[in-house]
Design a protein around this motif. Structure first.
Motif, PDB file in Angstrom:
ATOM      1  N   LEU A   1      38.732  38.402  44.850  1.00  0.00           N
ATOM      2  CA  LEU A   1      38.662  39.239  43.652  1.00  0.00           C
ATOM      3  C   LEU A   1      40.039  39.738  43.261  1.00  0.00           C
ATOM      4  CD1 LEU A   1      38.994  42.405  44.771  1.00  0.00           C
ATOM      5  CD2 LEU A   1      36.646  42.036  45.474  1.00  0.00           C
ATOM      6  N   LEU A   2      40.088  40.264  42.054  1.00  0.00           N
ATOM      7  CA  LEU A   2      41.256  40.941  41.517  1.00  0.00           C
ATOM      8  C   LEU A   2      40.918  42.414  41.350  1.00  0.00           C
ATOM      9  CD1 LEU A   2      42.171  38.380  38.723  1.00  0.00           C
ATOM     10  CD2 LEU A   2      43.530  38.814  40.778  1.00  0.00           C
TER      11      LEU A   2
ATOM     12  N   ARG B   1      43.380  30.054  40.045  1.00  0.00           N
ATOM     13  CA  ARG B   1      42.266  30.622  39.281  1.00  0.00           C
ATOM     14  C   ARG B   1      42.601  32.040  38.811  1.00  0.00           C
ATOM     15  NH1 ARG B   1      37.872  30.141  35.943  1.00  0.00           N
ATOM     16  NH2 ARG B   1      36.315  31.729  36.434  1.00  0.00           N
ATOM     17  N   ALA B   2      43.214  32.849  39.686  1.00  0.00           N
ATOM     18  CA  ALA B   2      43.560  34.215  39.332  1.00  0.00           C
ATOM     19  C   ALA B   2      44.568  34.262  38.192  1.00  0.00           C
ATOM     20  CB  ALA B   2      44.123  34.939  40.554  1.00  0.00           C
ATOM     21  N   LEU B   3      45.610  33.434  38.258  1.00  0.00           N
ATOM     22  CA  LEU B   3      46.619  33.427  37.206  1.00  0.00           C
ATOM     23  C   LEU B   3      46.001  33.055  35.868  1.00  0.00           C
ATOM     24  CD1 LEU B   3      49.067  32.119  35.448  1.00  0.00           C
ATOM     25  CD2 LEU B   3      49.690  33.977  37.015  1.00  0.00           C
ATOM     26  N   ARG B   4      45.115  32.086  35.889  1.00  0.00           N
ATOM     27  CA  ARG B   4      44.447  31.678  34.646  1.00  0.00           C
ATOM     28  C   ARG B   4      43.558  32.796  34.100  1.00  0.00           C
ATOM     29  NH1 ARG B   4      43.014  25.560  36.812  1.00  0.00           N
ATOM     30  NH2 ARG B   4      44.507  24.437  35.476  1.00  0.00           N
ATOM     31  N   LEU B   5      42.860  33.495  34.983  1.00  0.00           N
ATOM     32  CA  LEU B   5      42.015  34.604  34.529  1.00  0.00           C
ATOM     33  C   LEU B   5      42.860  35.736  33.956  1.00  0.00           C
ATOM     34  CD1 LEU B   5      39.307  34.826  37.343  1.00  0.00           C
ATOM     35  CD2 LEU B   5      38.969  34.070  34.984  1.00  0.00           C
TER      36      LEU B   5
ATOM     37  N   ASP C   1      41.237  54.409  44.996  1.00  0.00           N
ATOM     38  CA  ASP C   1      41.315  53.010  44.586  1.00  0.00           C
ATOM     39  C   ASP C   1      40.917  52.851  43.122  1.00  0.00           C
ATOM     40  OD1 ASP C   1      42.085  52.203  47.092  1.00  0.00           O
ATOM     41  OD2 ASP C   1      40.121  51.432  47.671  1.00  0.00           O
ATOM     42  N   PRO C   2      41.552  51.944  42.404  1.00  0.00           N
ATOM     43  CA  PRO C   2      41.051  51.597  41.068  1.00  0.00           C
ATOM     44  C   PRO C   2      39.623  51.052  41.181  1.00  0.00           C
ATOM     45  CG  PRO C   2      43.238  50.667  41.459  1.00  0.00           C
ATOM     46  CD  PRO C   2      42.745  51.173  42.774  1.00  0.00           C
ATOM     47  N   THR C   3      38.843  51.298  40.172  1.00  0.00           N
ATOM     48  CA  THR C   3      37.433  50.892  40.223  1.00  0.00           C
ATOM     49  C   THR C   3      37.166  49.571  39.504  1.00  0.00           C
ATOM     50  OG1 THR C   3      36.964  52.216  38.247  1.00  0.00           O
ATOM     51  CG2 THR C   3      36.643  53.273  40.395  1.00  0.00           C
ATOM     52  N   GLU C   4      38.132  49.073  38.753  1.00  0.00           N
ATOM     53  CA  GLU C   4      37.926  47.839  37.985  1.00  0.00           C
ATOM     54  C   GLU C   4      38.305  46.626  38.828  1.00  0.00           C
ATOM     55  OE1 GLU C   4      39.320  45.692  33.786  1.00  0.00           O
ATOM     56  OE2 GLU C   4      40.120  47.661  34.341  1.00  0.00           O
ATOM     57  N   THR C   5      37.349  45.739  39.041  1.00  0.00           N
ATOM     58  CA  THR C   5      37.605  44.511  39.790  1.00  0.00           C
ATOM     59  C   THR C   5      37.060  43.321  39.012  1.00  0.00           C
ATOM     60  OG1 THR C   5      35.555  44.727  41.050  1.00  0.00           O
ATOM     61  CG2 THR C   5      37.547  45.670  42.034  1.00  0.00           C
ATOM     62  N   VAL C   6      37.582  42.151  39.334  1.00  0.00           N
ATOM     63  CA  VAL C   6      37.178  40.900  38.686  1.00  0.00           C
ATOM     64  C   VAL C   6      36.923  39.864  39.769  1.00  0.00           C
ATOM     65  CG1 VAL C   6      37.817  39.080  37.052  1.00  0.00           C
ATOM     66  CG2 VAL C   6      38.636  41.432  36.689  1.00  0.00           C
ATOM     67  N   ARG C   7      35.724  39.311  39.816  1.00  0.00           N
ATOM     68  CA  ARG C   7      35.447  38.221  40.755  1.00  0.00           C
ATOM     69  C   ARG C   7      36.085  36.935  40.245  1.00  0.00           C
ATOM     70  NH1 ARG C   7      29.510  37.085  41.507  1.00  0.00           N
ATOM     71  NH2 ARG C   7      30.236  35.936  43.345  1.00  0.00           N
ATOM     72  N   LEU C   8      36.720  36.190  41.148  1.00  0.00           N
ATOM     73  CA  LEU C   8      37.360  34.943  40.730  1.00  0.00           C
ATOM     74  C   LEU C   8      36.345  33.855  40.427  1.00  0.00           C
ATOM     75  CD1 LEU C   8      40.436  34.485  43.105  1.00  0.00           C
ATOM     76  CD2 LEU C   8      40.329  35.573  40.880  1.00  0.00           C
ATOM     77  N   TRP C   9      35.296  33.769  41.235  1.00  0.00           N
ATOM     78  CA  TRP C   9      34.364  32.650  41.166  1.00  0.00           C
ATOM     79  C   TRP C   9      32.946  33.198  40.958  1.00  0.00           C
ATOM     80  CZ3 TRP C   9      37.320  28.343  41.225  1.00  0.00           C
ATOM     81  CH2 TRP C   9      38.535  28.382  41.909  1.00  0.00           C
ATOM     82  N   PRO C  10      32.470  33.331  39.741  1.00  0.00           N
ATOM     83  CA  PRO C  10      31.160  33.942  39.486  1.00  0.00           C
ATOM     84  C   PRO C  10      30.014  33.242  40.210  1.00  0.00           C
ATOM     85  CG  PRO C  10      32.418  33.748  37.455  1.00  0.00           C
ATOM     86  CD  PRO C  10      33.184  32.999  38.496  1.00  0.00           C
ATOM     87  N   ASP C  11      30.118  31.938  40.417  1.00  0.00           N
ATOM     88  CA  ASP C  11      29.045  31.194  41.087  1.00  0.00           C
ATOM     89  C   ASP C  11      29.396  30.855  42.535  1.00  0.00           C
ATOM     90  OD1 ASP C  11      27.457  31.171  38.754  1.00  0.00           O
ATOM     91  OD2 ASP C  11      28.597  29.463  37.974  1.00  0.00           O
ATOM     92  N   GLY C  12      30.378  31.550  43.090  1.00  0.00           N
ATOM     93  CA  GLY C  12      30.778  31.311  44.463  1.00  0.00           C
ATOM     94  C   GLY C  12      32.019  30.452  44.550  1.00  0.00           C
ATOM     95  N   ALA C  13      32.865  30.740  45.512  1.00  0.00           N
ATOM     96  CA  ALA C  13      34.100  29.979  45.700  1.00  0.00           C
ATOM     97  C   ALA C  13      33.790  28.549  46.106  1.00  0.00           C
ATOM     98  CB  ALA C  13      34.963  30.651  46.766  1.00  0.00           C
ATOM     99  N   PRO C  14      34.613  27.595  45.681  1.00  0.00           N
ATOM    100  CA  PRO C  14      34.326  26.183  45.971  1.00  0.00           C
ATOM    101  C   PRO C  14      34.549  25.829  47.439  1.00  0.00           C
ATOM    102  CG  PRO C  14      36.458  26.402  44.881  1.00  0.00           C
ATOM    103  CD  PRO C  14      35.827  27.762  44.842  1.00  0.00           C
TER     104      PRO C  14
END
Length: 327
Positions: free
Chosen positions: A78-79, A148-152, A33-46
């Motif tokens: 996440l991404l 949110r993902a598209l914007r990130l 698996d790739p090791t690079e991930t990005v959380r969509l919501w740093p303070d938790g999903a709404p």
């Protein structure tokens, strides 16, 4: 483009763990698996105050040559980033299917991402929340994650020297329905979190792979409809969430891929949307294959005509200005 059709197919087969019958192939293992991930919501999903589910990732494959996982009850979307050796400036958000019951990880996610990364595209596989898990936004929940993902992805493109106006989305099955919502709807579904949310959330190119389009019988995928809208949705709700009944004016160029022998999501789904796209003057292209069934991704059509679909997408993207040669 940097890769011809044969190279793209080989990349897809290698990425998905498909081999020959040689002894070496019998010992093949799935790529890491790739090791690079990005959380969509740093303070938790709404809207998670009423959510009590526990996330799980389930492996369905018993063959070490490939993985076939799905993620269910996601609470921290996440991404996963799949980077090319030579980026060409284009980015791609991948939204796998799963009938809105879960989100596939490999078949329509990482496996497909590896094929497009081999062509120079920087890829992001989305693991999204599901509409029936108790989130306050209900059926808008996965769309919140997609917007949110598209914007990130667009924000990261600008920061990394990629083209922020060359961000595409690829959605498969129910993920195709979600990608269609992302492309068609102009309204934001959540309150801004940071500066990325000032960026456009509609894609610059849309790829729909055997998409769930209509929620109306007789061509609806009943499972996706029930997970999204509940067991007894009203006619008004069905119409409001059917892609072919939406206003697509101003949407990005769109390419549709479907097999004529797809039983769970009949090809009429793509044909209905194609007519809507034409009526709304959206640049569109459709490819219908004689065989392939449903959920074929890249691995299950090796050696069949439908294996050409990634090359067809890249050709369409090149003509629409999304993809070019690696720099």
């Amino acid at each position: 483009m940097s890769l011809d059709r044969r190279q793209l197919i080989a990349a897809g087969i290698a990425g998905a763990g498909v081999g020959t019958t040689t002894a070496a192939a019998a010992q093949a293992v799935a790529p890491p698996d790739p090791t690079e991930t990005v959380r969509l919501w740093p303070d938790g999903a709404p809207g998670g105050e009423g959510v009590t589910v526990t996330p799980v990732v389930v492996e369905r494959s018993t063959d070490p040559a490939y993985r076939d996982r799905f993620a269910q009850y996601t609470t921290d979307p996440l991404l996963t980033v799949v980077r090319p050796a030579r980026p060409n400036g284009a980015s791609l958000l991948l939204i796998p299917g799963g009938g809105y019951r879960w989100a596939v990880v490999d078949k329509e996610g990482l496996d497909v991402a590896r094929v497009f990364a081999a062509a120079g595209v920087t890829c992001y596989v989305l693991r999204y929340r599901l509409p029936a898990d108790g989130w306050a936004a209900g059926p808008d929940t996965p769309l919140q994650d997609a917007q949110r993902a598209l914007r990130l992805v667009r924000a990261r493109a600008a920061a990394e020297g990629l083209a922020p106006t060359r961000v595409a989305v690829l959605g498969a099955s129910a993920g195709g329905h979600l990608a269609g919502l992302l492309a068609a709807r102009t309204d934001a579904t959540y309150a801004a979190v940071d500066s990325a949310d000032a960026l456009p959330h509609r894609p610059d190119l849309t790829v729909l792979l055997y998409p769930v389009v209509t929620l109306s019988d007789p061509f609806a995928h009943a499972g996706s409809r029930a997970q999204l809208l509940g067991p007894a949705p009203t006619d008004a709700a069905i119409a409001a969430w059917s892609l072919e009944q939406m206003d697509w004016r101003g949407a990005a160029p769109t390419i549709l891929i479907h097999a004529l022998d797809d039983e769970p999501v009949p090809p009429e789904n793509s044909l209905m949307l194609l007519e809507t796209l034409r009526r709304n003057e959206v640049a569109a292209e459709a490819h219908l294959f004689h065989e392939g069934g449903h959920g074929f991704g890249v691995r299950l059509i090796a050696g069949k005509p439908a294996e050409a679909w990634p090359a067809l997408v890249l050709g369409f993207g090149q003509r629409q200005g999304w993809i070019g040669d690696p720099g």
